[in-house]
Design a protein around this motif. Structure first.
Motif, PDB file in Angstrom:
ATOM      1  N   GLN A   8       0.845  -1.190  -0.064  1.00 33.21           N
ATOM      2  CA  GLN A   8       0.151   0.154  -0.081  1.00 33.21           C
ATOM      3  C   GLN A   8       0.878   1.510  -0.221  1.00 33.21           C
ATOM      4  O   GLN A   8       1.749   1.263   0.974  1.00 33.21           O
ATOM      5  CB  GLN A   8      -0.949  -0.084   0.955  1.00 33.21           C
ATOM      6  CG  GLN A   8      -1.652   1.385   1.459  1.00 33.21           C
ATOM      7  CD  GLN A   8      -2.415   1.837   0.495  1.00 33.21           C
ATOM      8  OE1 GLN A   8      -2.186   2.996  -0.087  1.00 33.21           O
ATOM      9  NE2 GLN A   8      -3.572   1.128   0.116  1.00 33.21           N
ATOM     10  N   LEU A   9       0.563   2.208  -1.024  1.00 36.93           N
ATOM     11  CA  LEU A   9       1.765   3.158  -1.153  1.00 36.93           C
ATOM     12  C   LEU A   9       1.690   4.166   0.098  1.00 36.93           C
ATOM     13  O   LEU A   9       2.731   4.432   0.366  1.00 36.93           O
ATOM     14  CB  LEU A   9       1.134   3.959  -2.263  1.00 36.93           C
ATOM     15  CG  LEU A   9       2.048   5.072  -2.871  1.00 36.93           C
ATOM     16  CD1 LEU A   9       3.630   4.577  -3.220  1.00 36.93           C
ATOM     17  CD2 LEU A   9       1.522   5.934  -3.975  1.00 36.93           C
ATOM     18  N   ALA A  43       4.885   5.752   2.122  1.00 36.97           N
ATOM     19  CA  ALA A  43       4.810   7.347   1.947  1.00 36.97           C
ATOM     20  C   ALA A  43       4.503   8.017   3.228  1.00 36.97           C
ATOM     21  O   ALA A  43       5.036   9.299   3.386  1.00 36.97           O
ATOM     22  CB  ALA A  43       4.052   7.856   0.624  1.00 36.97           C
ATOM     23  N   GLY A  44       3.271   7.876   3.882  1.00 33.28           N
ATOM     24  CA  GLY A  44       3.012   8.509   5.177  1.00 33.28           C
ATOM     25  C   GLY A  44       3.940   8.631   6.130  1.00 33.28           C
ATOM     26  O   GLY A  44       4.572   9.741   6.483  1.00 33.28           O
ATOM     27  N   PRO A  45       4.685   7.585   6.687  1.00 34.24           N
ATOM     28  CA  PRO A  45       5.706   7.802   7.718  1.00 34.24           C
ATOM     29  C   PRO A  45       7.022   8.430   6.807  1.00 34.24           C
ATOM     30  O   PRO A  45       7.668   8.988   7.724  1.00 34.24           O
ATOM     31  CB  PRO A  45       6.019   6.321   7.929  1.00 34.24           C
ATOM     32  CG  PRO A  45       4.848   5.666   7.809  1.00 34.24           C
ATOM     33  CD  PRO A  45       4.154   6.165   6.362  1.00 34.24           C
ATOM     34  N   ILE A  46       7.277   7.927   5.675  1.00 33.86           N
ATOM     35  CA  ILE A  46       8.452   8.737   5.093  1.00 33.86           C
ATOM     36  C   ILE A  46       8.298  10.349   4.968  1.00 33.86           C
ATOM     37  O   ILE A  46       9.131  11.015   5.516  1.00 33.86           O
ATOM     38  CB  ILE A  46       8.453   8.302   3.624  1.00 33.86           C
ATOM     39  CG1 ILE A  46       9.240   6.897   3.611  1.00 33.86           C
ATOM     40  CG2 ILE A  46       9.625   9.125   2.902  1.00 33.86           C
ATOM     41  CD1 ILE A  46       9.097   6.249   2.107  1.00 33.86           C
ATOM     42  N   SER A  47       7.060  10.755   4.560  1.00 34.17           N
ATOM     43  CA  SER A  47       6.831  12.101   4.834  1.00 34.17           C
ATOM     44  C   SER A  47       6.955  12.817   6.349  1.00 34.17           C
ATOM     45  O   SER A  47       7.455  13.891   6.298  1.00 34.17           O
ATOM     46  CB  SER A  47       5.571  12.560   4.264  1.00 34.17           C
ATOM     47  OG  SER A  47       5.333  12.246   2.999  1.00 34.17           O
ATOM     48  N   THR A  60      15.435   5.455   3.838  1.00 32.68           N
ATOM     49  CA  THR A  60      15.892   4.423   2.797  1.00 32.68           C
ATOM     50  C   THR A  60      14.527   3.461   2.649  1.00 32.68           C
ATOM     51  O   THR A  60      14.347   2.931   3.665  1.00 32.68           O
ATOM     52  CB  THR A  60      17.122   3.545   2.866  1.00 32.68           C
ATOM     53  OG1 THR A  60      18.282   4.806   3.215  1.00 32.68           O
ATOM     54  CG2 THR A  60      17.728   3.006   1.601  1.00 32.68           C
ATOM     55  N   VAL A  61      14.293   3.140   1.367  1.00 31.35           N
ATOM     56  CA  VAL A  61      13.249   2.101   1.067  1.00 31.35           C
ATOM     57  C   VAL A  61      13.894   0.959   0.470  1.00 31.35           C
ATOM     58  O   VAL A  61      15.030   1.024  -0.200  1.00 31.35           O
ATOM     59  CB  VAL A  61      12.365   2.773   0.011  1.00 31.35           C
ATOM     60  CG1 VAL A  61      11.069   1.664  -0.408  1.00 31.35           C
ATOM     61  CG2 VAL A  61      11.709   3.865   0.379  1.00 31.35           C
ATOM     62  N   TYR A  62      13.686  -0.120   1.213  1.00 27.43           N
ATOM     63  CA  TYR A  62      14.381  -1.307   0.910  1.00 27.43           C
ATOM     64  C   TYR A  62      13.296  -2.398   0.356  1.00 27.43           C
ATOM     65  O   TYR A  62      12.072  -2.261   0.453  1.00 27.43           O
ATOM     66  CB  TYR A  62      14.856  -2.004   2.053  1.00 27.43           C
ATOM     67  CG  TYR A  62      16.217  -1.211   2.631  1.00 27.43           C
ATOM     68  CD1 TYR A  62      17.590  -1.131   1.996  1.00 27.43           C
ATOM     69  CD2 TYR A  62      16.016  -0.336   3.846  1.00 27.43           C
ATOM     70  CE1 TYR A  62      18.529  -0.725   2.580  1.00 27.43           C
ATOM     71  CE2 TYR A  62      17.211   0.324   4.171  1.00 27.43           C
ATOM     72  CZ  TYR A  62      18.216   0.221   3.608  1.00 27.43           C
ATOM     73  OH  TYR A  62      19.352   0.796   3.936  1.00 27.43           O
ATOM     74  N   ARG A 103       6.321  -2.186  -7.429  1.00 34.11           N
ATOM     75  CA  ARG A 103       4.948  -1.875  -7.781  1.00 34.11           C
ATOM     76  C   ARG A 103       4.028  -1.890  -6.453  1.00 34.11           C
ATOM     77  O   ARG A 103       4.022  -2.725  -5.918  1.00 34.11           O
ATOM     78  CB  ARG A 103       4.384  -2.537  -9.024  1.00 34.11           C
ATOM     79  CG  ARG A 103       3.256  -2.134  -9.547  1.00 34.11           C
ATOM     80  CD  ARG A 103       2.809  -3.121 -10.676  1.00 34.11           C
ATOM     81  NE  ARG A 103       1.820  -2.541 -11.295  1.00 34.11           N
ATOM     82  CZ  ARG A 103       0.423  -2.869 -10.871  1.00 34.11           C
ATOM     83  NH1 ARG A 103       0.120  -3.883  -9.783  1.00 34.11           N
ATOM     84  NH2 ARG A 103      -0.891  -2.571 -11.571  1.00 34.11           N
ATOM     85  N   ALA A 104       3.198  -0.570  -6.336  1.00 38.03           N
ATOM     86  CA  ALA A 104       2.500  -0.474  -5.074  1.00 38.03           C
ATOM     87  C   ALA A 104       1.231  -1.047  -5.938  1.00 38.03           C
ATOM     88  O   ALA A 104       0.881  -1.271  -7.040  1.00 38.03           O
ATOM     89  CB  ALA A 104       2.291   0.593  -4.720  1.00 38.03           C
ATOM     90  N   SER A 105       0.165  -1.559  -4.966  1.00 39.22           N
ATOM     91  CA  SER A 105      -1.297  -2.048  -5.133  1.00 39.22           C
ATOM     92  C   SER A 105      -1.744  -1.014  -6.350  1.00 39.22           C
ATOM     93  O   SER A 105      -2.723  -1.506  -7.193  1.00 39.22           O
ATOM     94  CB  SER A 105      -1.931  -2.353  -4.108  1.00 39.22           C
ATOM     95  OG  SER A 105      -2.200  -1.147  -3.382  1.00 39.22           O
ATOM     96  N   CYS A 106      -1.571   0.326  -6.280  1.00 42.64           N
ATOM     97  CA  CYS A 106      -2.310   1.255  -7.224  1.00 42.64           C
ATOM     98  C   CYS A 106      -1.770   1.544  -8.385  1.00 42.64           C
ATOM     99  O   CYS A 106      -2.182   2.152  -9.415  1.00 42.64           O
ATOM    100  CB  CYS A 106      -2.030   2.698  -6.170  1.00 42.64           C
ATOM    101  SG  CYS A 106      -0.524   3.175  -6.234  1.00 42.64           S
ATOM    102  N   GLY A 107      -0.424   0.795  -8.773  1.00 43.85           N
ATOM    103  CA  GLY A 107       0.218   0.600  -9.974  1.00 43.85           C
ATOM    104  C   GLY A 107       1.259   1.736 -10.103  1.00 43.85           C
ATOM    105  O   GLY A 107       2.051   1.319 -11.053  1.00 43.85           O
ATOM    106  N   VAL A 108       1.353   2.586  -8.999  1.00 43.64           N
ATOM    107  CA  VAL A 108       2.783   3.264  -9.233  1.00 43.64           C
ATOM    108  C   VAL A 108       3.869   2.333  -8.461  1.00 43.64           C
ATOM    109  O   VAL A 108       3.767   1.639  -7.317  1.00 43.64           O
ATOM    110  CB  VAL A 108       2.524   4.630  -8.002  1.00 43.64           C
ATOM    111  CG1 VAL A 108       3.521   5.234  -7.886  1.00 43.64           C
ATOM    112  CG2 VAL A 108       1.352   5.306  -8.806  1.00 43.64           C
ATOM    113  N   SER A 109       4.985   2.782  -8.891  1.00 40.26           N
ATOM    114  CA  SER A 109       6.400   1.999  -8.447  1.00 40.26           C
ATOM    115  C   SER A 109       7.283   3.050  -7.541  1.00 40.26           C
ATOM    116  O   SER A 109       7.201   4.076  -7.822  1.00 40.26           O
ATOM    117  CB  SER A 109       7.081   1.737  -9.558  1.00 40.26           C
ATOM    118  OG  SER A 109       6.532   0.479 -10.283  1.00 40.26           O
ATOM    119  N   MET A 110       7.877   2.569  -6.488  1.00 40.02           N
ATOM    120  CA  MET A 110       8.796   3.238  -5.571  1.00 40.02           C
ATOM    121  C   MET A 110       9.992   2.535  -5.843  1.00 40.02           C
ATOM    122  O   MET A 110      10.041   1.391  -5.626  1.00 40.02           O
ATOM    123  CB  MET A 110       8.262   2.944  -4.407  1.00 40.02           C
ATOM    124  CG  MET A 110       9.068   3.866  -3.285  1.00 40.02           C
ATOM    125  SD  MET A 110       8.186   3.791  -1.491  1.00 40.02           S
ATOM    126  CE  MET A 110       7.137   5.033  -1.554  1.00 40.02           C
TER     127      MET A 110
END
Length: 328
Positions: A20-21, A25-29, A46-48, A56-63
């Protein structure tokens, strides 16, 4: 002036396919906010993932992510949730990585269904934890050794912090920032993000209005009136008169429209209002009981124990000195 640690705290966010994006993203922000204007920065983010690269997140956006190494020395591990947890729970590589990383971290945390991964790794046995309300029963069935608390925004048990659905990850991260840098920094971070500072961990995931059915909305104005007049008697006769209906017809139609009886609905609204005041204000329990229509503290206490399993004062202590106390 805020003094930062000479060495930034390493915050690692673990993601996987179909995460879930906003869980990431929420905690990162939140952790980004205190880094602004500080030198050295208090955090390094850092994202690992297992393989590294785009995930790929469930919404289709990649991180973008870095490849995970179990030799990492993190200050805080954040395990995201999402639909992908169902598959990730069966991947021993992920579970083993979480176990090893957790052993070397000061704090191990999860957002939403990320708690399933901590539980599957055996890290939550005998510990209190929470997850999205919709999956709490499922979590308890799968992991009977975990003490699941379904009515919490986030829960801390020692070094392990778990949070409810999606935006609760922001509440969790603000609590972690406060734990590190103090209330004023967390408050300023919340202000920058234009979010509430702060929903305590002990607050409920639910609201009465989420819990009831609303077939047509015909009682919306009556419900607004009830909220504003909780100190009234609010018996069926009074409510029926306000709705311009006979008592019998009102009781039948109200239950058909909302899925609950008028008396039960009023009690839920009173409990919700009373709990909010108990947890967020310093008003006496008698004042709260009178303002919310319970009349006296004993009646309110009985209702709290029946609904929440705890008396009002226990919830007040938990909010102010429990969930956000530094339990070790």
């Amino acid at each position: 002036m805020i003094s930062a640690n000479p060495v930034p705290r390493e915050i690692g966010v673990l993601v996987f396919e179909n995460f879930q994006l906003l869980d990431a993203a929420g905690p990162i922000s939140v952790f980004e906010m205190p880094t602004r204007g500080l030198d050295p920065s208090p955090y390094r983010l850092t994202v690992y993932s297992l393989e590294g690269g785009p995930v790929r997140a469930s919404c289709g956006v990649s991180m973008h992510s870095e490849q995970l190494s179990t030799d990492l020395q993190l200050d805080t591990l954040i395990v995201s949730g999402g639909e992908g947890t169902r598959q990730a729970m069966t991947d021993e590589r992920i579970l083993n990585s979480i176990r090893k990383l957790s052993h070397n971290t000061r704090r191990t945390t999860s957002v939403c269904s990320g708690a399933f991964l901590l539980a599957a790794a055996g890290l939550l046995n005998g510990r209190r934890a929470t997850t999205h309300w919709r999956r709490c029963a499922d979590m308890q069935r799968h992991f009977p050794d975990v003490i699941v608390e379904p009515d919490r925004i986030f829960v801390q048990d020692g070094k392990f912090w778990t949070s409810a659905g999606i935006t609760a990850g922001i509440d969790l991260a603000l609590a972690l920032v406060e734990d590190d840098l103090g209330e004023e920094v967390a408050r300023r971070s919340a202000r920058e993000l234009v979010v509430h500072h702060r929903r305590y961990g002990g607050q409920s995931q639910f609201s009465v209005m989420q819990d009831i059915e609303r077939a047509s909305g015909r009682f919306d104005s009556l419900i607004d009136w009830i909220r504003a007049h909780l100190a009234n008697d609010l018996n069926v006769e009074e409510l029926a008169d306000k709705a311009g209906m006979s008592s019998r017809n009102f009781a039948r139609v109200f239950r058909s429209e909302t899925g609950t009886t008028p008396a039960r609905f009023v009690e839920k609204l009173r409990l919700e209002s009373a709990r909010r005041q108990v947890e967020t204000s310093s008003r006496s329990l008698l004042q709260v009981a009178q303002d919310t229509g319970f009349g006296d503290t004993e009646r309110m206490r009985t209702s709290f124990i029946r609904a929440y399993g705890q008396p009002p004062m226990a919830l007040r202590r938990q909010v102010r000195g429990g969930d956000l106390a530094r339990e070790n």
